[in-house]
Design a protein around this motif. Structure first.
Motif, mmCIF file in Angstrom:
data_model
loop_
_atom_site.group_PDB
_atom_site.id
_atom_site.type_symbol
_atom_site.label_atom_id
_atom_site.label_comp_id
_atom_site.label_asym_id
_atom_site.label_seq_id
_atom_site.Cartn_x
_atom_site.Cartn_y
_atom_site.Cartn_z
ATOM 1 N N ARG A 145 0.801 -1.206 -0.208
ATOM 2 C CA ARG A 145 0.186 -0.138 -0.392
ATOM 3 C C ARG A 145 0.914 1.177 0.024
ATOM 4 O O ARG A 145 0.442 2.717 -0.901
ATOM 5 N N GLU A 146 2.121 1.495 1.026
ATOM 6 C CA GLU A 146 3.691 2.260 0.882
ATOM 7 C C GLU A 146 3.693 2.812 0.188
ATOM 8 O O GLU A 146 3.868 3.706 -0.954
ATOM 9 N N LEU A 147 4.041 1.214 -1.500
ATOM 10 C CA LEU A 147 4.547 1.553 -2.402
ATOM 11 C C LEU A 147 3.385 1.919 -3.312
ATOM 12 O O LEU A 147 3.900 2.780 -4.161
ATOM 13 N N TYR A 148 2.409 1.630 -3.716
ATOM 14 C CA TYR A 148 1.197 2.104 -4.202
ATOM 15 C C TYR A 148 1.288 3.709 -4.313
ATOM 16 O O TYR A 148 0.838 4.366 -5.081
ATOM 17 N N LYS A 149 0.675 4.493 -3.461
ATOM 18 C CA LYS A 149 0.715 5.237 -2.325
ATOM 19 C C LYS A 149 1.662 5.981 -3.357
ATOM 20 O O LYS A 149 1.964 7.087 -3.980
ATOM 21 N N LEU A 150 3.314 6.368 -3.347
ATOM 22 C CA LEU A 150 4.737 6.375 -2.885
ATOM 23 C C LEU A 150 4.109 6.405 -5.027
ATOM 24 O O LEU A 150 4.606 7.598 -4.958
#
Length: 285
Positions: free
Chosen positions: A253-258
């Motif tokens: 999820r953090e990768l997707y947001k970044l």
């Protein structure tokens, strides 16, 4: 094509040394031979390139005027410590590291020699096959002005494009190369893992993703980054993005947001009148 008169020798007989030597040889450059701490590797590379192998570094250096050090980055400084003990006056010493500059050849001017970093932006994954695609590679060159024209003409003469960069920019340049090459593999692995959760096996996942990936790269090459952007970020499709975020684990999820934050900046350039406020709030700063 007329044979180029410079005499090229390689220290190191791994994938890069094999591939460059074969590519140079096939383009009528004068490849003299190889030295490696592993004699069998030097013999193998010499046979592959129809050149010589050397039992010691000194004789290779003596018979060549341009030396390519094609070893792992962590050994280049050590090899230079040995090379500079030899008769190298007037010789060109090159390495093929993406991240190291020619400054790794410390005090080379004291030996009346010339140091360069020559890096092909290319993923060498096979000793015997990678050379076949080197005609598509872009080369970067960094080093002093004295012999720069020789190096530039060497690479331009075999049909490759080049860019001269500064020593100060080598690390940033290498970061860009790694992101576009190695990090893409990590992203593909994330996608494969997601598809495996949907019932795909790894082979089917890769087969299904490959046309998507390759067509996207093709579009970037022909239409540029901005015009190649598609998908829910480009459409400002908040409902789809919300569903994506909810189904991902914390790390992904953090990768997707970044990555989405980067994509929003591109999308705004493509669609100047589209409102991305909702998805910006979802993604966060």
């Amino acid at each position: 094509m007329e044979v180029v008169t410079i005499r090229i020798g390689f220290i190191g007989a791994g994938k890069v040394g094999f591939s460059l030597g074969k590519y140079f040889r096939d383009n009528n450059l004068n490849v003299i031979g190889y030295y490696s701490k592993n004699l069998d590797s030097a013999k193998e590379a010499a046979e592959f390139t129809d050149s010589k192998y050397y039992y010691d570094m000194e004789n290779l250096v003596k018979e060549c005027d341009t030396i390519f050090i094609t070893t792992p980055d962590e050994t280049i400084k050590k090899i230079w410590s040995s090379v500079k003990q030899l008769s190298i006056k007037g010789k060109i010493i090159c390495h093929c590291s993406g991240s190291l500059s020619s400054r790794v050849f410390s005090n080379i001017e004291y030996y009346n020699s010339y140091g360069y970093s020559i890096h092909p932006m290319f993923a060498f994954n096979h000793k015997y096959n990678s050379y076949n695609d080197l005609d598509k590679a872009f080369f970067t060159i960094e080093g002093p002005l004295e012999k720069m024209d020789i190096i530039k003409n060497l690479i331009l003469g075999i049909g490759n494009k080049i860019k001269v960069i500064s020593a100060e920019n080598k690390v940033k340049y290498h970061v860009a190369s790694v992101i576009a090459s190695n990090h893409v593999i990590a992203l593909v692995q994330v996608a494969v893992e997601d598809l495996k959760q949907c019932g795909f096996n790894e082979e089917d996942a890769l087969e299904s993703l490959y046309p998507l990936i390759s067509n996207n790269i093709k579009n970037i090459g022909s239409d540029g980054i901005i015009n190649s952007l598609t998908g829910p970020i480009e459409r400002a499709d908040g409902g789809t993005i919300k569903n994506h975020l909810e189904c991902l684990g914390d790390e992904d999820r953090e990768l997707y947001k970044l990555l989405s934050r980067k994509l929003i900046r591109i999308a705004k350039k493509k669609n100047k009148d589209r409102n991305y406020r909702q998805i910006e709030d979802m993604i966060g700063d």
